[in-house]
Design a protein around this motif. Structure first.
Motif, PDB file in Angstrom:
ATOM      1  N   UNK A 145     -19.720 -60.803  -5.650  1.00 22.72           N
ATOM      2  CA  UNK A 145     -19.477 -62.241  -5.550  1.00 22.72           C
ATOM      3  C   UNK A 145     -19.090 -63.057  -6.737  1.00 22.72           C
ATOM      4  N   UNK A 146     -19.718 -62.764  -7.853  1.00 22.05           N
ATOM      5  CA  UNK A 146     -19.499 -63.283  -9.082  1.00 22.05           C
ATOM      6  C   UNK A 146     -18.152 -63.149  -9.461  1.00 22.05           C
ATOM      7  N   UNK A 147     -17.606 -61.881  -9.491  1.00 21.56           N
ATOM      8  CA  UNK A 147     -16.408 -61.459  -9.725  1.00 21.56           C
ATOM      9  C   UNK A 147     -15.368 -62.197  -8.743  1.00 21.56           C
ATOM     10  N   UNK A 148     -15.844 -62.354  -7.674  1.00 21.98           N
ATOM     11  CA  UNK A 148     -14.766 -62.795  -6.519  1.00 21.98           C
ATOM     12  C   UNK A 148     -14.625 -64.562  -6.673  1.00 21.98           C
ATOM     13  N   UNK A 149     -15.505 -64.992  -7.334  1.00 19.76           N
ATOM     14  CA  UNK A 149     -15.538 -66.468  -7.445  1.00 19.76           C
ATOM     15  C   UNK A 149     -14.469 -66.568  -8.755  1.00 19.76           C
ATOM     16  N   UNK A 150     -14.526 -65.588  -9.733  1.00 23.27           N
ATOM     17  CA  UNK A 150     -13.637 -65.792 -10.632  1.00 23.27           C
ATOM     18  C   UNK A 150     -12.273 -65.680 -10.408  1.00 23.27           C
ATOM     19  N   UNK A 151     -11.850 -64.846  -9.449  1.00 24.76           N
ATOM     20  CA  UNK A 151     -10.317 -64.613  -9.077  1.00 24.76           C
ATOM     21  C   UNK A 151     -10.455 -64.433  -7.561  1.00 24.76           C
ATOM     22  N   UNK A 152     -10.628 -65.277  -6.712  1.00 25.65           N
ATOM     23  CA  UNK A 152     -10.965 -65.189  -5.267  1.00 25.65           C
ATOM     24  C   UNK A 152      -9.530 -64.799  -4.547  1.00 25.65           C
ATOM     25  N   UNK A 153      -9.199 -63.678  -4.658  1.00 23.82           N
ATOM     26  CA  UNK A 153      -7.760 -63.250  -4.000  1.00 23.82           C
ATOM     27  C   UNK A 153      -8.322 -62.832  -2.605  1.00 23.82           C
ATOM     28  N   UNK A 154      -7.261 -62.902  -1.655  1.00 20.70           N
ATOM     29  CA  UNK A 154      -7.485 -62.685  -0.288  1.00 20.70           C
ATOM     30  C   UNK A 154      -7.914 -61.163   0.057  1.00 20.70           C
ATOM     31  N   UNK A 155      -7.286 -60.166  -0.480  1.00 23.49           N
ATOM     32  CA  UNK A 155      -7.835 -58.898  -0.541  1.00 23.49           C
ATOM     33  C   UNK A 155      -9.497 -58.779  -1.078  1.00 23.49           C
ATOM     34  N   UNK A 156      -9.838 -59.343  -1.986  1.00 22.50           N
ATOM     35  CA  UNK A 156     -11.203 -59.347  -2.284  1.00 22.50           C
ATOM     36  C   UNK A 156     -12.099 -60.146  -1.357  1.00 22.50           C
ATOM     37  N   UNK A 157     -11.713 -61.179  -0.762  1.00 23.52           N
ATOM     38  CA  UNK A 157     -12.304 -61.915   0.293  1.00 23.52           C
ATOM     39  C   UNK A 157     -12.694 -60.952   1.470  1.00 23.52           C
ATOM     40  N   UNK A 158     -11.577 -60.416   1.958  1.00 22.14           N
ATOM     41  CA  UNK A 158     -11.766 -59.492   3.033  1.00 22.14           C
ATOM     42  C   UNK A 158     -13.046 -58.506   2.789  1.00 22.14           C
ATOM     43  N   UNK A 159     -12.718 -57.690   1.531  1.00 21.35           N
ATOM     44  CA  UNK A 159     -13.659 -56.721   1.450  1.00 21.35           C
ATOM     45  C   UNK A 159     -15.128 -57.187   1.024  1.00 21.35           C
ATOM     46  N   UNK A 160     -15.035 -58.398   0.705  1.00 20.94           N
ATOM     47  CA  UNK A 160     -16.616 -58.937   0.553  1.00 20.94           C
ATOM     48  C   UNK A 160     -17.446 -59.227   1.845  1.00 20.94           C
ATOM     49  N   UNK A 161     -16.582 -60.036   2.481  1.00 19.73           N
ATOM     50  CA  UNK A 161     -17.034 -60.161   3.836  1.00 19.73           C
ATOM     51  C   UNK A 161     -17.422 -58.956   4.779  1.00 19.73           C
ATOM     52  N   UNK A 162     -16.540 -57.918   4.733  1.00 18.04           N
ATOM     53  CA  UNK A 162     -16.832 -56.656   5.366  1.00 18.04           C
ATOM     54  C   UNK A 162     -18.297 -55.976   4.965  1.00 18.04           C
ATOM     55  N   UNK A 163     -18.216 -55.891   3.590  1.00 18.91           N
ATOM     56  CA  UNK A 163     -19.294 -55.202   3.038  1.00 18.91           C
ATOM     57  C   UNK A 163     -20.694 -55.947   3.192  1.00 18.91           C
ATOM     58  N   UNK A 164     -20.460 -57.266   3.213  1.00 20.60           N
ATOM     59  CA  UNK A 164     -21.675 -58.018   3.359  1.00 20.60           C
ATOM     60  C   UNK A 164     -22.273 -57.803   4.683  1.00 20.60           C
ATOM     61  N   UNK A 165     -21.279 -57.783   5.733  1.00 20.07           N
ATOM     62  CA  UNK A 165     -21.578 -57.586   7.286  1.00 20.07           C
ATOM     63  C   UNK A 165     -22.393 -56.160   7.159  1.00 20.07           C
ATOM     64  N   UNK A 166     -21.908 -55.188   6.532  1.00 21.33           N
ATOM     65  CA  UNK A 166     -22.535 -53.748   6.852  1.00 21.33           C
ATOM     66  C   UNK A 166     -23.800 -53.784   6.117  1.00 21.33           C
ATOM     67  N   UNK A 167     -23.940 -54.435   4.810  1.00 24.58           N
ATOM     68  CA  UNK A 167     -25.359 -54.384   4.336  1.00 24.58           C
ATOM     69  C   UNK A 167     -26.275 -55.150   4.995  1.00 24.58           C
ATOM     70  N   UNK A 168     -26.112 -56.368   5.573  1.00 20.78           N
ATOM     71  CA  UNK A 168     -27.048 -56.968   6.279  1.00 20.78           C
ATOM     72  C   UNK A 168     -27.197 -56.308   7.665  1.00 20.78           C
ATOM     73  N   UNK A 169     -26.506 -55.646   8.204  1.00 18.46           N
ATOM     74  CA  UNK A 169     -26.872 -54.932   9.346  1.00 18.46           C
ATOM     75  C   UNK A 169     -27.688 -53.673   9.140  1.00 18.46           C
ATOM     76  N   UNK A 170     -27.423 -52.981   8.254  1.00 13.28           N
ATOM     77  CA  UNK A 170     -28.337 -51.877   7.787  1.00 13.28           C
ATOM     78  C   UNK A 170     -29.759 -52.453   7.456  1.00 13.28           C
ATOM     79  N   UNK A 171     -30.093 -53.864   6.942  1.00 14.59           N
ATOM     80  CA  UNK A 171     -31.251 -54.480   6.634  1.00 14.59           C
ATOM     81  C   UNK A 171     -31.947 -55.079   7.997  1.00 14.59           C
TER      82      UNK A 171
END
Length: 624
Positions: free
Chosen positions: A332-358
């Motif tokens: 998330x820190x890297x994303x805030x430094x350069x918030x590109x559209x592909x990074x945003x999509x990847x961040x949301x998708x992975x966050x959803x997977x991580x939260x689901x597994x928890x």
């Protein structure tokens, strides 16, 4: 999609671009040989060049220092060692300008554009790349121009401006191919593969990657080979061909290990870890990812750090929640430094997977909804359709269109043959009446036919340029639109206006203006495909009819006309550059020819408003 490796054409630019390379240098440094070695072992060459650059600076030999700095910048960028590269580029650009070395300046500007883009400074990177392109065009440096175009395409790809990427790469490919630069052609084919991979067409990407392998020597191009094998492996991974992907990536890993290329090793480990993760081998995946992470931290490769931490978070989420959230926090820190559209999509998708597994389903749902919204906001759908069809459908659809047009042409010829038979029958009946009368009649008829043909030619062609005139081209366009609809084919047309034509007349006189119009008609006609027709509709305005043509094919037509036109300079002032703006539209079901022309005309005016010398394609339904 990120995390491809790009072997840029600058990696192969020979020292022949600098006069000093052909003359040799004090101390016996053969820069051409060193650059050839860099294609195989850039790490060793970079170390040697770094030492040489310091010695040459101490000796005050600026010409040789510039050659060393240029090679040092190329090898550093090739290995993605961006730390301290800005210092090398600043010194090199200063010397290039002081010594009036336009080729080196263009190359270094392109590399600085790459460095700025890597740092998230896209606007500054674009300025450097446009400056490199302009410098190469002014000095007629075809190779540097192709290199800058290729670098600009990579920047635009990172900004998801896909409708602009492939035309630039195809133009660079044409330039390299015309110069017979096999290694540079290989490099741009690799980048075209990257573009198709980003668009999600992995099958097409693999095809271009494998085409880029042609001409590589395993004994001399090991680094290039490792990059190609890595990219093929990534595409196979995304196609879920796990075994092939793993084997290919391990080959890339072996090449990188043989070269002591720690960055290449990290790339390969990152992908092998992704395969392990997909197949449920969590422990093996973490081992690979942790090793890759160390190198990405050392080299400050932010995109790779971002991707690796997301993968680690997914792997850790089921066994170590604290470590998983720490990895997500860094991503998330890297994303805030350069918030590109592909990074945003990847961040949301992975966050959803991580939260689901928890079992944190509320947070997982929120991240999934955020991913959906980000996906909707991303304006890739139109660009994807425009660019993927540009080549994927070109060969098959063009072959079908040619066959259909051939059938239509044969039917027309058959109708004309029948009409000719009827006319001959009448003449034979006349012969029965009187041999003398028919002879006299034949003489009169022959004379009239010839006169009519001359009058028809004058009536249907523009007197100044010899191109079809307004009446001719409009009638041809309406006939072809009807024929294409009967055959079930696409139909496109384009309105073209020569840029700054009034200024040309005012500055150089109407004689030069007339020469420009004749030049445009003469040069552009041979670039058109069978069935296409270009006519003058008035002043500096032209109409291009393109039967059986999808709108995705129009950028290739535009680039061919533009390149041929800019390559012609005879009989005109040296500083005069002929350029044109083009608006194109594809016929929609039931749309009249007049409305289709209005849409293309409106698109042409938008091209004028956006800076001229470019193409704008009207979308369905647009009228202004």
């Amino acid at each position: 999609m990120p995390y491809r490796r790009s072997l840029h054409c600058l990696d192969y630019i020979l020292a022949g671009l600098l006069a000093l390379a052909s003359l040799g240098v004090q101390g016996g440094v053969d820069w051409a040989a060193m650059e050839q070695r860099a294609a195989d072992d850039p790490i060793k060459v970079r170390e040697e060049t770094l030492k040489l650059s310091r010695e040459l600076q101490a000796n005050g030999d600026k010409q040789e220092e510039l050659a060393a700095l240029r090679l040092l910048a190329i090898t550093s960028a090739q290995m993605e060692h961006y730390k301290d590269l800005d210092v090398v580029l600043a010194r090199g650009l200063m010397l290039a300008r002081e010594l009036n070395q336009a080729g080196s300046e263009s190359t270094l500007l392109s590399l600085r554009g790459r460095l700025l883009a890597q740092s998230g400074k896209q606007a500054e990177a674009m300025r450097d790349l446009d400056a490199a392109i302009s410098l190469a065009e002014r000095n007629k440096l075809q190779r540097e121009l192709a290199s800058a175009l290729q670098e600009k395409a990579r920047l635009l790809q990172g900004e998801s401006r896909f409708n602009e990427v492939l035309p630039l790469l195809f133009r660079a490919h044409t330039l390299f191919d015309s110069l017979k630069l096999t290694a540079d052609v290989s490099g741009v084919l690799n980048d075209i593969g990257n573009a198709y991979s980003t668009l999600g067409d992995e099958g097409q990407a693999v095809d271009y990657y494998r085409r880029s392998l042609v001409g590589l020597n395993p004994a001399q191009d090991r680094h290039a080979l490792s990059v190609r094998q890595y990219n093929i492996g990534v595409s196979l991974l995304r196609l879920e061909r796990w075994q092939e992907a793993g084997d290919t990536l391990r080959e890339a890993l072996a090449h990188s290990e043989a070269l002591n290329d720690a960055t290449g090793v990290a790339y390969a480990r990152f992908r092998l870890g992704a395969i392990d993760l997909k197949q449920g081998r969590t422990e093996a995946a973490l081992q690979q990812l942790d090793l890759a992470l160390q190198e990405f931290r050392r080299t400050h490769l932010q995109d790779m750090l971002f991707g690796t931490q997301l993968a680690r978070a997914e792997a850790l989420s089921g066994r170590d929640v604290r470590a998983a959230m720490a990895a997500m926090a860094e991503a998330e820190s890297i994303f805030k430094q350069n918030p590109t559209a592909p990074r945003k999509l990847m961040l949301h998708k992975t966050s959803s997977l991580v939260y689901k597994q928890q079992s944190r389903y509320r947070e997982a749902l929120a991240e999934l909804e955020a991913w959906i919204q980000a996906n909707k906001a991303n304006d890739e759908q139109f660009n994807r359709k425009l660019t993927t069809e540009m080549q994927a459908r070109f060969d098959s659809e063009r072959k079908e269109a040619d066959n259909a047009l051939l059938k239509s042409e044969r039917r027309r010829q058959a109708a004309e043959l029948e009409a000719g038979k009827s006319r001959r029958l009448l003449l034979l009946l006349g012969l029965l009446c009187s041999v003398i009368a028919i002879a006299a009649l034949a003489f009169v008829l022959l004379r009239q036919v010839r006169q009519k043909q001359r009058y028809a030619a004058l009536a249907m062609h523009d007197e100044l340029t010899g191109a079809p005139n307004r009446r001719h081209i409009l009638a041809y366009g309406q006939r072809q639109l009807q024929a294409c609809r009967e055959e079930g084919l696409r139909f496109s047309l384009a309105v073209i206006d020569l840029d700054h034509f009034k200024s040309i007349n005012d500055r150089y006189g109407h004689e030069v203006g007339d020469t420009v119009l004749r030049r445009f008609a003469r040069v552009c006609q041979p670039t058109l495909r069978r069935g296409d027709r270009l006519g003058r509709v008035g002043g500096e305005e032209w109409l291009l009819i393109m039967p059986a043509t999808h709108s995705s094919e129009v950028p290739l037509v535009f680039e061919r006309m533009r390149q041929h036109l800019q390559a012609q300079h005879e009989d005109l002032p040296a500083e005069l550059i002929i350029a044109f703006s083009m608006g194109a539209a594809e016929a929609q079901p039931g749309e009249s020819f007049e409305r289709l022309m209005r849409r293309a005309d409106a698109a042409m005016y938008r091209a004028k408003q956006q800076g001229r010398d470019q193409l704008v394609i009207a979308r369905p339904g647009e009228t202004s």
